[in-house]
Design an enzyme around this catalytic site. Structure first.
Site, PDB file in Angstrom:
ATOM      1  N   VAL A 199       0.835  -1.201   0.000  1.00 13.85           N
ATOM      2  CA  VAL A 199       0.000   0.000   0.000  1.00 13.85           C
ATOM      3  C   VAL A 199       0.873   1.255   0.000  1.00 13.85           C
ATOM      4  O   VAL A 199       0.736   2.133  -0.856  1.00 13.85           O
ATOM      5  CB  VAL A 199      -0.958  -0.012   1.214  1.00 13.85           C
ATOM      6  CG1 VAL A 199      -1.675   1.320   1.356  1.00 13.85           C
ATOM      7  CG2 VAL A 199      -1.978  -1.137   1.065  1.00 13.85           C
ATOM      8  N   ASP A 218      10.560   4.224   5.882  1.00 14.82           N
ATOM      9  CA  ASP A 218      10.513   2.837   6.373  1.00 14.82           C
ATOM     10  C   ASP A 218      11.595   2.669   7.431  1.00 14.82           C
ATOM     11  O   ASP A 218      12.625   3.352   7.383  1.00 14.82           O
ATOM     12  CB  ASP A 218      10.736   1.857   5.215  1.00 14.82           C
ATOM     13  CG  ASP A 218      10.126   0.492   5.522  1.00 14.82           C
ATOM     14  OD1 ASP A 218       9.085   0.161   4.928  1.00 14.82           O
ATOM     15  OD2 ASP A 218      10.686  -0.233   6.384  1.00 14.82           O
ATOM     16  N   PHE A 228      -7.972   0.565  -2.470  1.00 18.12           N
ATOM     17  CA  PHE A 228      -8.711  -0.524  -3.121  1.00 18.12           C
ATOM     18  C   PHE A 228      -7.852  -1.253  -4.150  1.00 18.12           C
ATOM     19  O   PHE A 228      -8.378  -1.871  -5.067  1.00 18.12           O
ATOM     20  CB  PHE A 228      -9.989   0.014  -3.777  1.00 18.12           C
ATOM     21  CG  PHE A 228     -10.927   0.660  -2.782  1.00 18.12           C
ATOM     22  CD1 PHE A 228     -11.674  -0.109  -1.903  1.00 18.12           C
ATOM     23  CD2 PHE A 228     -11.032   2.042  -2.700  1.00 18.12           C
ATOM     24  CE1 PHE A 228     -12.520   0.478  -0.970  1.00 18.12           C
ATOM     25  CE2 PHE A 228     -11.888   2.643  -1.768  1.00 18.12           C
ATOM     26  CZ  PHE A 228     -12.625   1.850  -0.903  1.00 18.12           C
ATOM     27  N   LEU A 229      -6.530  -1.178  -4.024  1.00 13.84           N
ATOM     28  CA  LEU A 229      -5.677  -1.828  -5.025  1.00 13.84           C
ATOM     29  C   LEU A 229      -5.589  -3.330  -4.778  1.00 13.84           C
ATOM     30  O   LEU A 229      -5.707  -3.805  -3.654  1.00 13.84           O
ATOM     31  CB  LEU A 229      -4.287  -1.201  -5.047  1.00 13.84           C
ATOM     32  CG  LEU A 229      -3.394  -1.236  -3.797  1.00 13.84           C
ATOM     33  CD1 LEU A 229      -2.705  -2.572  -3.618  1.00 13.84           C
ATOM     34  CD2 LEU A 229      -2.360  -0.134  -3.898  1.00 13.84           C
ATOM     35  N   LYS A 283     -14.343   0.288   3.187  1.00  9.60           N
ATOM     36  CA  LYS A 283     -13.229  -0.611   2.881  1.00  9.60           C
ATOM     37  C   LYS A 283     -13.552  -2.055   3.287  1.00  9.60           C
ATOM     38  O   LYS A 283     -13.421  -2.994   2.507  1.00  9.60           O
ATOM     39  CB  LYS A 283     -11.975  -0.116   3.616  1.00  9.60           C
ATOM     40  CG  LYS A 283     -10.786  -1.046   3.556  1.00  9.60           C
ATOM     41  CD  LYS A 283     -10.288  -1.197   2.141  1.00  9.60           C
ATOM     42  CE  LYS A 283      -9.297  -2.342   2.040  1.00  9.60           C
ATOM     43  NZ  LYS A 283      -8.721  -2.485   0.728  1.00  9.60           N
ATOM     44  N   ASN A 292     -14.347  -5.363   0.723  1.00  8.53           N
ATOM     45  CA  ASN A 292     -13.559  -6.600   0.714  1.00  8.53           C
ATOM     46  C   ASN A 292     -14.383  -7.800   1.166  1.00  8.53           C
ATOM     47  O   ASN A 292     -14.292  -8.881   0.589  1.00  8.53           O
ATOM     48  CB  ASN A 292     -12.339  -6.450   1.633  1.00  8.53           C
ATOM     49  CG  ASN A 292     -11.133  -5.916   0.875  1.00  8.53           C
ATOM     50  OD1 ASN A 292     -11.259  -5.550  -0.286  1.00  8.53           O
ATOM     51  ND2 ASN A 292      -9.987  -5.878   1.519  1.00  8.53           N
ATOM     52  N   CYS A 350      -5.520  -9.793   2.408  1.00  6.00           N
ATOM     53  CA  CYS A 350      -6.664  -8.904   2.653  1.00  6.00           C
ATOM     54  C   CYS A 350      -7.955  -9.626   3.006  1.00  6.00           C
ATOM     55  O   CYS A 350      -8.482  -9.437   4.095  1.00  6.00           O
ATOM     56  CB  CYS A 350      -6.856  -8.021   1.430  1.00  6.00           C
ATOM     57  SG  CYS A 350      -5.352  -7.162   0.968  1.00  6.00           S
ATOM     58  N   LYS A 393      -2.188 -15.978  -5.676  1.00  9.47           N
ATOM     59  CA  LYS A 393      -2.794 -15.711  -6.983  1.00  9.47           C
ATOM     60  C   LYS A 393      -1.659 -15.389  -7.952  1.00  9.47           C
ATOM     61  O   LYS A 393      -0.522 -15.150  -7.510  1.00  9.47           O
ATOM     62  CB  LYS A 393      -3.810 -14.577  -6.901  1.00  9.47           C
ATOM     63  CG  LYS A 393      -3.207 -13.213  -6.623  1.00  9.47           C
ATOM     64  CD  LYS A 393      -4.262 -12.130  -6.759  1.00  9.47           C
ATOM     65  CE  LYS A 393      -3.627 -10.768  -6.722  1.00  9.47           C
ATOM     66  NZ  LYS A 393      -4.560  -9.676  -6.884  1.00  9.47           N
ATOM     67  N   ARG A 404       1.002 -15.122   1.423  1.00  8.44           N
ATOM     68  CA  ARG A 404       0.137 -15.042   2.607  1.00  8.44           C
ATOM     69  C   ARG A 404      -1.220 -15.702   2.359  1.00  8.44           C
ATOM     70  O   ARG A 404      -1.882 -15.425   1.374  1.00  8.44           O
ATOM     71  CB  ARG A 404      -0.031 -13.578   3.038  1.00  8.44           C
ATOM     72  CG  ARG A 404       1.215 -13.095   3.782  1.00  8.44           C
ATOM     73  CD  ARG A 404       1.105 -11.644   4.138  1.00  8.44           C
ATOM     74  NE  ARG A 404       1.286 -10.794   2.976  1.00  8.44           N
ATOM     75  CZ  ARG A 404       1.217  -9.464   3.024  1.00  8.44           C
ATOM     76  NH1 ARG A 404       0.960  -8.864   4.153  1.00  8.44           N
ATOM     77  NH2 ARG A 404       1.408  -8.754   1.935  1.00  8.44           N
TER      78      ARG A 404
HETATM   79  C1  UGA Z   1      -8.164  -7.549  -2.570  1.00  9.54           C
HETATM   80  C2  UGA Z   1      -9.267  -6.721  -3.255  1.00  9.54           C
HETATM   81  O1  UGA Z   1      -9.612  -7.304  -4.513  1.00  9.54           O
HETATM   82  C3  UGA Z   1      -8.812  -5.277  -3.463  1.00  9.54           C
HETATM   83  O2  UGA Z   1      -9.886  -4.511  -3.995  1.00  9.54           O
HETATM   84  C4  UGA Z   1      -8.390  -4.680  -2.105  1.00  9.54           C
HETATM   85  O3  UGA Z   1      -7.929  -3.342  -2.229  1.00  9.54           O
HETATM   86  C5  UGA Z   1      -7.261  -5.547  -1.530  1.00  9.54           C
HETATM   87  O4  UGA Z   1      -7.773  -6.896  -1.355  1.00  9.54           O
HETATM   88  C6  UGA Z   1      -6.822  -4.950  -0.219  1.00  9.54           C
HETATM   89  O5  UGA Z   1      -7.638  -4.875   0.706  1.00  9.54           O
HETATM   90  O6  UGA Z   1      -5.695  -4.464  -0.111  1.00  9.54           O
HETATM   91  P1  UGA Z   1      -5.971  -8.878  -3.386  1.00  9.54           P
HETATM   92  O7  UGA Z   1      -5.995  -9.522  -2.047  1.00  9.54           O
HETATM   93  O8  UGA Z   1      -4.705  -8.309  -3.883  1.00  9.54           O
HETATM   94  O9  UGA Z   1      -7.056  -7.651  -3.456  1.00  9.54           O
HETATM   95  O10 UGA Z   1      -6.406  -9.959  -4.434  1.00  9.54           O
HETATM   96  P2  UGA Z   1      -7.696 -10.380  -5.269  1.00  9.54           P
HETATM   97  O11 UGA Z   1      -7.393 -10.276  -6.704  1.00  9.54           O
HETATM   98  O12 UGA Z   1      -8.904  -9.729  -4.796  1.00  9.54           O
HETATM   99  O13 UGA Z   1      -7.746 -11.946  -4.914  1.00  9.54           O
HETATM  100  C7  UGA Z   1      -7.883 -12.401  -3.584  1.00  9.54           C
HETATM  101  C8  UGA Z   1      -8.102 -13.893  -3.576  1.00  9.54           C
HETATM  102  O14 UGA Z   1      -9.393 -14.219  -4.102  1.00  9.54           O
HETATM  103  C9  UGA Z   1      -7.099 -14.683  -4.427  1.00  9.54           C
HETATM  104  O15 UGA Z   1      -6.683 -15.825  -3.713  1.00  9.54           O
HETATM  105  C10 UGA Z   1      -7.891 -15.086  -5.652  1.00  9.54           C
HETATM  106  O16 UGA Z   1      -7.439 -16.297  -6.221  1.00  9.54           O
HETATM  107  C11 UGA Z   1      -9.270 -15.261  -5.059  1.00  9.54           C
HETATM  108  N1  UGA Z   1     -10.347 -15.095  -6.071  1.00  9.54           N
HETATM  109  C12 UGA Z   1     -10.549 -13.909  -6.668  1.00  9.54           C
HETATM  110  C13 UGA Z   1     -11.159 -16.186  -6.355  1.00  9.54           C
HETATM  111  O17 UGA Z   1     -10.995 -17.296  -5.806  1.00  9.54           O
HETATM  112  N2  UGA Z   1     -12.169 -16.026  -7.268  1.00  9.54           N
HETATM  113  C14 UGA Z   1     -12.395 -14.848  -7.904  1.00  9.54           C
HETATM  114  O18 UGA Z   1     -13.354 -14.788  -8.720  1.00  9.54           O
HETATM  115  C15 UGA Z   1     -11.564 -13.765  -7.598  1.00  9.54           C
END
Ligand code: UGA
Length: 439
Positions: free
Chosen positions: A11, A30, A150-151, A202, A206, A258, A318, A325
């Site tokens: 972030v 940092d 929201f990244l 937020k 999520n 997250c 992913k 994590r």
């Molecule tokens: C997530 C949110 O998508 C962001 O909007 C948010 O800002 C971020 O958390 C945060 O709070 O900092 P992130 O954790 O980077 O982002 O990853 P995602 O792409 O959302 O994926 C999270 C998990 O859900 C992964 O393990 C992914 O494989 C899984 N996932 C995602 C699924 O199993 N199915 C889906 O359709 C989408």
């Protein structure tokens, strides 16, 4: 505007670099001297597509330092972007946020807006304001604003530069005006609300996405039982734009830093106020079970994995990130090892971190082909492009028993029908195109 950012994790660093790209002068702070030295030489300590390039391009506007006093003392705006890891009881650990607030209070020498970007439980901004006001050394005016992030990892730079929305939570309108000025070049819709609503936006965002994933995973599990195809079900649902077609990919559950943390933190907070968030509790429970889905499937083919060669494709939570994590690999691989399996694992960027946790008992491979050689079964945990684009004939050519357990539905069922493999994925029929059953 002089901006300082506390913390250079996903972030903090992405925020700092993107603010520099938008024309601001940014001090990134940092405590880790090694990390600061690395960033000062133009190297990003995290793997995030596009980040290093923008960092290098904007080095004239970026300063990396461990000297927080220098960075904060005359800043107009200070962002707090430090981590809020999960505590054992599921609540968020706020010690890094509070310590950043104390450092800011003892350093600032002019009026400024302090912006909390870290994901913090509802009400934390009020506490941060108390800490700062109590510990201020100089006679200055401060406002505390909530500005959640929201990244997503892997698309962090794009998500920041082309944000879906900018949420600003303030208790005084002048702080809102300062933040609108900070974000004026971003071209995203801006919502100004009060601090608690911003903090809640937020978590609610999520947790809703996590709920959507757990929902489709439950539907997938039922599809397997009744003989429906969850991919088609998701497409059919997604045409309804009230539902939307995103975040309906079923698999072995959500991971990352997250969703697991934020679902537990909101549930914990509601419990604390004697309220049970039943939908969020269900999302958490479904996800815990879903992570074990492939191991359970493997029991259909083998009583135990003892003595078997197990190929693992994908370690990270992913694709597009080296972050482990809450990755399903972290739960599943120890079970395989406990069973007595001989595990070979491949991941394009996650091996170094995984090796720190399991240095000896896994063979790490740098090609998918080496991983598959002589394997009795293959587990797919991450949908990397290299896995999705693999020539499917390699499974039958290289493996001893071409049994593929796919936790991310990487292949269409039509494509595997001629591949001479057993293909067991999530929420879809199992394809057995083996000419002779090998097990
Ligand atoms: C997530 C949110 O998508 C962001 O909007 C948010 O800002 C971020 O958390 C945060 O709070 O900092 P992130 O954790 O980077 O982002 O990853 P995602 O792409 O959302 O994926 C999270 C998990 O859900 C992964 O393990 C992914 O494989 C899984 N996932 C995602 C699924 O199993 N199915 C889906 O359709 C989408």
């Amino acid at each position: 505007m002089k901006i300082a950012v506390a913390g250079t994790g996903y972030v903090g660093l992405v925020t700092g670099v993107c603010l520099a790209e938008m024309g601001h002068s940014v001090f990134c702070v940092d405590i880790d001297e090694g990390k600061v030295a690395l960033m000062s030489s133009g190297i990003s300590p995290i793997y995030e597509p596009g980040l290093e390039e923008i960092m290098v391009k904007n080095m004239d506007k970026l300063n990396f330092t461990t000297n927080y006093k220098e960075a904060y003392k005359d800043a107009d705006v200070i962002f707090i972007g430090v981590g809020t890891p999960e505590k054992h009881d599921g609540s968020a650990n706020l010690c890094y946020v509070y310590s950043a607030a104390e450092q800011i209070a003892e350093s600032i020498e002019k009026d400024c807006v302090i912006v909390v970007k870290s994901t913090v439980p509802i009400g934390t901004n009020d506490k941060i304001e108390d800490i700062i006001k109590t510990k201020l050394v100089h006679n200055v005016n401060v406002s505390v604003a909530s500005n959640p992030e929201f990244l997503s990892q892997g698309t962090a730079v794009r998500d920041t530069l082309h944000a879906s929305r900018i949420v600003i939570g303030v208790e005084d309108s002048s702080a809102g005006e300062v933040l609108k000025e900070v974000y004026k070049n971003f071209g995203a819709p801006i919502l100004v609300t009060n601090r608690k609503s911003a903090e809640m936006i937020k978590y609610a965002s999520n947790d809703f996405l996590a709920l959507k994933i757990s929902f489709i995973n439950e539907i997938a599990n039922l599809c397997e039982i009744i003989g429906a195809n969850v991919d088609d079900v998701a497409i059919g649902m997604g045409y309804d734009n009230r539902i939307g077609n995103r975040f309906l990919n079923s698999g072995i559950g959500y991971g990352g830093s997250c969703f697991p943390k934020d679902t537990k933190a909101l549930h914990w907070l509601a419990n604390f106020h004697d309220y049970e968030l039943k939908t969020i509790k269900a999302a958490i429970d479904v996800n815990e079970n879903q992570k074990l889905k492939l191991i359970k499937k493997s029991r259909k083919y083998f009583d135990s994995l003892k003595g078997l060669n197990v190929a693992v494709l994908g370690l990270t939570f992913k694709p597009g990130t080296d972050d482990l994590r809450e990755a399903p690999s972290l739960v599943n691989i120890p079970i395989m090892l406990e069973d007595g399996a001989k595990v070979k694992a491949w991941d394009p960027v996650g091996i170094n971190s995984f090796q720190k946790l399991h240095p000896d008992n896994i063979t790490y491979c740098y090609t998918i082909e080496d991983t598959l050689k002589d394997a009795d079964v293959c587990f797919i945990f991450t949908e990397w492009d290299e896995v999705k684009d693999l020539d499917l004939s390699k499974y039958s050519k290289l493996m001893k028993n071409p049994i593929i357990l796919d936790g991310r539905n990487c292949y269409s069922l039509t494509s595997v029908k001629n591949a001479n493999i057993i293909y067991d994925s999530i929420g879809r029929e199992t394809i057995n195109s083996l000419e002779t059953l090998l097990v």
